[in-house]
Design an enzyme around this catalytic site. Sequence first.
Site, PDB file in Angstrom:
ATOM      1  CG  ASP A 132      -7.315  -2.689  -2.694  1.00  0.00           C
ATOM      2  OD1 ASP A 132      -7.854  -1.925  -1.878  1.00  0.00           O
ATOM      3  OD2 ASP A 132      -6.099  -2.955  -2.675  1.00  0.00           O
ATOM      4  CG  HIS A 190      -5.836  -2.371   1.079  1.00  0.00           C
ATOM      5  ND1 HIS A 190      -5.362  -1.931  -0.150  1.00  0.00           N
ATOM      6  CD2 HIS A 190      -5.095  -1.704   2.015  1.00  0.00           C
ATOM      7  CE1 HIS A 190      -4.399  -1.040   0.040  1.00  0.00           C
ATOM      8  NE2 HIS A 190      -4.216  -0.889   1.340  1.00  0.00           N
ATOM      9  CB  SER A 217      -0.959  -0.054   1.201  1.00  0.00           C
ATOM     10  OG  SER A 217      -1.955   0.928   1.106  1.00  0.00           O
TER      11      SER A 217
END
Length: 218
Positions: free
Chosen positions: A168, A195, A102
């Site tokens: 996601d 995610h 991320s």
Amino acid sequence: MKLPKPIALLLASLGLIASTTGLAAEAGSSLRGKQVTIVHGYMASPQDHWFPWLKAKLEAEGAEVDVLSLPDSAHARADAWLGYLQANIRQPDANHYFVAHSLGCISLLRYLGGLPTQTRIGGFVLVSGFADSLSLLPQLDEFTAQPLDYRKLISIAPRRVAIASRDDGIVPYRQTAALSRSLKAPLLSVAHGGHFLGSEGHTQLPVVYDQLLSMILH
């Protein structure tokens, strides 16, 4: 029975051994001499998600693994994170590999982009990465304000992989796909990974381990 490594590799390529994970079990200390640095994302820590599991798996294969603890993760600042990476990663070389998740992905890429041009690392695996503003998290816009030097990043890291989930809800799939194209990195798509958070059940992430192992052993 432990197979000789060349035979194990041949059988794996023919589909007679299930995966690189199985090969690792045969290979023993196959990652000795390799360094892996794991970079977490926004509002995370080294103890979250699948990071402890991945660290343990890689260390069992002989790798030296660091899961960095980026400062004030709940109120992340681009300069602070970049400075932390610069201060806590020793000069990487061809035996050094990176995994990022991320917000850690763009932070890692900024760090790598600031290294001397002649630097060569082993490679990196980016999970749910992005290089453009996220509509849900405008407070992170400072991380993506400046364009990346993709040509330099490709030169520094000859092996590159991106992993994205089509569902996601934080980093849209299209943004990770765009990053993978810019980096000329293969994109692995997961249908229902979200995610890749621990709260979504991802306390292990074999796809990352398998991709990293394949990257190092080949």
